[in-house]
Scaffold this active site. Structure first.
Site, PDB file in Angstrom:
ATOM      1  N   ILE A  63      53.014  30.328  16.728  1.00 36.96           N
ATOM      2  CA  ILE A  63      52.347  30.437  15.402  1.00 36.96           C
ATOM      3  C   ILE A  63      52.010  28.853  15.132  1.00 36.96           C
ATOM      4  O   ILE A  63      52.997  27.888  15.363  1.00 36.96           O
ATOM      5  CB  ILE A  63      53.497  30.689  14.323  1.00 36.96           C
ATOM      6  CG1 ILE A  63      53.825  32.187  14.531  1.00 36.96           C
ATOM      7  CG2 ILE A  63      53.181  30.577  12.756  1.00 36.96           C
ATOM      8  CD1 ILE A  63      54.891  32.886  13.609  1.00 36.96           C
ATOM      9  N   HIS A  64      50.884  28.551  14.555  1.00 36.11           N
ATOM     10  CA  HIS A  64      50.480  27.138  13.999  1.00 36.11           C
ATOM     11  C   HIS A  64      49.876  27.404  12.656  1.00 36.11           C
ATOM     12  O   HIS A  64      49.361  28.228  12.260  1.00 36.11           O
ATOM     13  CB  HIS A  64      49.428  26.653  15.093  1.00 36.11           C
ATOM     14  CG  HIS A  64      50.224  26.473  16.305  1.00 36.11           C
ATOM     15  ND1 HIS A  64      50.661  25.462  17.060  1.00 36.11           N
ATOM     16  CD2 HIS A  64      49.983  27.571  17.568  1.00 36.11           C
ATOM     17  CE1 HIS A  64      51.197  25.562  18.215  1.00 36.11           C
ATOM     18  NE2 HIS A  64      50.793  26.903  18.556  1.00 36.11           N
ATOM     19  N   ARG A  65      49.865  25.971  12.077  1.00 35.51           N
ATOM     20  CA  ARG A  65      49.053  26.135  10.597  1.00 35.51           C
ATOM     21  C   ARG A  65      47.757  26.152  10.806  1.00 35.51           C
ATOM     22  O   ARG A  65      46.995  25.194  11.763  1.00 35.51           O
ATOM     23  CB  ARG A  65      49.596  25.145   9.731  1.00 35.51           C
ATOM     24  CG  ARG A  65      49.328  23.735  10.072  1.00 35.51           C
ATOM     25  CD  ARG A  65      49.879  22.836   9.037  1.00 35.51           C
ATOM     26  NE  ARG A  65      49.288  21.455   9.126  1.00 35.51           N
ATOM     27  CZ  ARG A  65      49.800  20.190   9.007  1.00 35.51           C
ATOM     28  NH1 ARG A  65      51.098  20.329   8.851  1.00 35.51           N
ATOM     29  NH2 ARG A  65      49.137  19.059   9.085  1.00 35.51           N
TER      30      ARG A  65
ATOM     31  N   GLU B 107      56.158  35.083  25.220  1.00 34.55           N
ATOM     32  CA  GLU B 107      57.356  35.444  24.118  1.00 34.55           C
ATOM     33  C   GLU B 107      57.234  36.955  23.736  1.00 34.55           C
ATOM     34  O   GLU B 107      58.084  37.512  22.963  1.00 34.55           O
ATOM     35  CB  GLU B 107      57.591  34.590  23.243  1.00 34.55           C
ATOM     36  CG  GLU B 107      58.102  33.203  23.143  1.00 34.55           C
ATOM     37  CD  GLU B 107      57.443  32.097  24.128  1.00 34.55           C
ATOM     38  OE1 GLU B 107      57.929  30.896  24.146  1.00 34.55           O
ATOM     39  OE2 GLU B 107      56.144  32.304  24.134  1.00 34.55           O
TER      40      GLU B 107
ATOM     41  N   ASP C 154      50.394  33.519  26.270  1.00 28.64           N
ATOM     42  CA  ASP C 154      51.521  33.091  25.252  1.00 28.64           C
ATOM     43  C   ASP C 154      51.186  33.168  24.003  1.00 28.64           C
ATOM     44  O   ASP C 154      49.841  33.038  23.656  1.00 28.64           O
ATOM     45  CB  ASP C 154      51.780  31.738  25.787  1.00 28.64           C
ATOM     46  CG  ASP C 154      53.436  31.498  25.134  1.00 28.64           C
ATOM     47  OD1 ASP C 154      53.933  32.403  24.940  1.00 28.64           O
ATOM     48  OD2 ASP C 154      53.759  30.222  25.033  1.00 28.64           O
TER      49      ASP C 154
ATOM     50  N   GLU D  29      55.590  22.162   3.980  1.00 28.72           N
ATOM     51  CA  GLU D  29      56.039  22.463   5.152  1.00 28.72           C
ATOM     52  C   GLU D  29      57.772  22.746   5.161  1.00 28.72           C
ATOM     53  O   GLU D  29      58.210  22.520   4.048  1.00 28.72           O
ATOM     54  CB  GLU D  29      55.900  21.374   6.383  1.00 28.72           C
ATOM     55  CG  GLU D  29      54.468  21.131   6.815  1.00 28.72           C
ATOM     56  CD  GLU D  29      54.189  21.962   7.731  1.00 28.72           C
ATOM     57  OE1 GLU D  29      54.999  22.867   8.356  1.00 28.72           O
ATOM     58  OE2 GLU D  29      52.980  21.803   8.482  1.00 28.72           O
TER      59      GLU D  29
END
Length: 489
Positions: free
Chosen positions: A165-167, A230, A162, A286
């Site tokens: 997106i992450h920081r 995805e 999978d 954010e």
């Protein structure tokens, strides 16, 4: 056809005011974001800001052979150009792509664009901070962040992969922290499984890819449950599989035509404070428009290698910008449209995940009451939307004669087709999103935890029996091509 970041840039050159560049030397420390705020950030960024072109910085201080691209998706019109779709139909395009996935293609590696140059962490002098011009958006941030990294990992039990997106904050020469929003996140579930077994989880981070991948990666449950890759939605958008290449140092795959790839492992049991190098207590801006607070214990990625194309472009974004609205909001619209069509076929005409909520907090639903028994179904549509995307906080329902993409028109409906005491539905104590500063006990003592909210529905539709009294003024329809109108000089 757009198939990677470079072809996306070339595609945008065909359109007026969709991409710009500068050769002035710019520092990635706060200056890149500071400039783009005025050029085209939009979204929930502090004013003054506006919608404008994507901006390519071709002269980054300390990085003579690398470029930074910001704002690629910071315009709904631009997303439409890149996906070959009218902007108001993007939600439908994503809905259909999610329903007809094309799985990625996995190759052994070899001659792939993302591995034209390779830097191993075992080499003397390796420092990811000197390889990637990752911007620090503000002077008080915890450090330089990778904000547009496609994080790919696989379930250690089932092998299902999978992308999300992450920081990611660069912390040392070969370490970065990874922030997971509490809740159902596929990679976090994979990490937890690996940690229970006491093993590290291989992970690749691909930066600078086809924008179809960036949009598709932002789908969330229930539309894409655990086990749904995805990347298959991106494949459907391009009508061909996303090509994946075997990494050089870990047992995992990365996006073959990415500009940069970071190969590493999420280290089982290891945690690090996010602002360990700055002690500011701040993470980064954010999507709600506020700077996030640091997390005291974040999972750590141990970097094994960095690979990239020749003269690579690192892609980045400003957290609160219109770019987040496009990436999070359009999949949100697709998820809502999917469930609405199943439950209320033909009634919901369109959905807009509004920019003021960063594409997550607010949805505007265009609803058509066709028969007397449709009265009340508009509120059912709002409840369905809250189910389709659990992070929604506010839903505004309007009639089919209201342009949901025009905020002034939506506010017109709020002012002329809404009475607060009869058209407001509140649902208190529901889990939402922890980055909303009102969602915590310090704001509302009745809330038991951060991320719990009162969800609210604003029914701005005309009662079916009163539709004749709420007809908008009918102007003569004309063909504007019959009239030559020129500036008066």
């Amino acid at each position: 056809m757009v198939e990677d970041l470079r072809s996306a840039v070339e595609e945008l050159k065909k359109y007026e005011n969709q991409i710009a560049f500068t050769d002035t030397e710019v520092d990635s420390y706060a200056e890149v974001a500071g400039i783009y705020r005025y050029v085209g950030a939009g979204g929930t960024v502090k004013r003054p800001t506006k919608e404008g072109p994507a901006l390519l910085f071709r002269n980054i201080k300390g990085f003579p052979d690398k470029q930074v691209l910001i704002g690629l998706l910071a315009s709904r019109k631009r997303v439409g150009c890149l996906l070959d779709c009218p902007p108001d139909k993007l939600g439908f395009l994503l809905k259909d792509a999610a329903a007809n996935p094309i799985m990625p293609e996995f190759t052994a590696g070899g001659d792939v664009p993302c591995q034209e140059e390779i830097h191993y962490a075992s080499e003397e002098g390796f420092d990811i901070r000197k390889l990637l011009p990752a911007p620090q958006n503000t002077e008080e941030d915890a450090g330089p962040y990778i904000t547009m990294g496609m994080c790919y990992a696989s379930d250690p039990v089932t092998g299902e992969g999978d992308v999300t997106i992450h920081r990611l904050c660069l912390q040392s020469a070969d370490e970065m922290t990874m922030f997971f929003t509490p809740g159902v996140r596929h990679l976090d579930a994979f990490r937890e499984k690996a940690e229970r077994e006491g093993v590290n989880l291989p992970i690749s981070i691909s930066i600078g890819v086809d924008p179809a991948i960036e949009i598709a990666s932002c789908f969330e449950p229930p539309t894409t449950p655990l086990g749904f890759n995805e990347l298959s939605i991106a494949g459907a958008l391009r009508k061909k599989p996303v090509r994946m290449a075997k990494c050089r140092t870990i047992d995992e795959y990365a996006i073959a035509n990415a500009e940069f790839v970071i190969e590493g492992e999420l280290v089982a049991g290891k945690r690090m404070r996010e602002d360990i190098n700055t002690n500011t207590g701040k993470a980064m801006p954010e999507f709600p428009g506020y700077t996030g607070h640091v997390s005291g214990e974040l999972p750590v990625i141990k970097i094994k290698a960095v690979t990239h194309r020749k003269n690579p472009i690192i892609q980045t974004c400003i957290g609160p910008s219109e770019e987040h609205v496009s990436m999070a909001g359009i999949p949100t619209e697709a998820s809502i449209l999917t469930m609405e069509e199943k439950a209320l076929a033909g009634r919901v005409k369109n959905v807009y995940a509004h920019r003021s909520g960063g594409g997550k907090y607010m949805a505007v639903i265009q609803f058509a009451k066709q028969v007397p028994s449709d009265e009340g179904r508009q509120r059912q549509a709002a409840l369905i939307a809250l189910t389709a995307f659990p992070e929604l906080k506010h839903v505004i329902v309007v009639d089919e004669d209201v342009d949901i993409f025009d905020s002034d028109d939506v506010l017109w409906a709020l002012n002329t087709r809404y009475q607060g005491d009869v058209d407001t539905i509140t649902i208190p104590g529901v889990r939402c999103h922890p980055l909303d500063p009102t969602e915590g006990p310090e704001y509302n003592p009745m809330l038991k935890d951060r991320g719990i909210s009162c969800k609210t529905i604003f029914d701005c539709t005309v009662p079916y029996g009163l539709k004749d009294r709420f007809q908008r003024s009918k102007f003569k329809e004309v063909n504007m091509e019959d009239y030559e109108i020129r500036p008066l000089v």
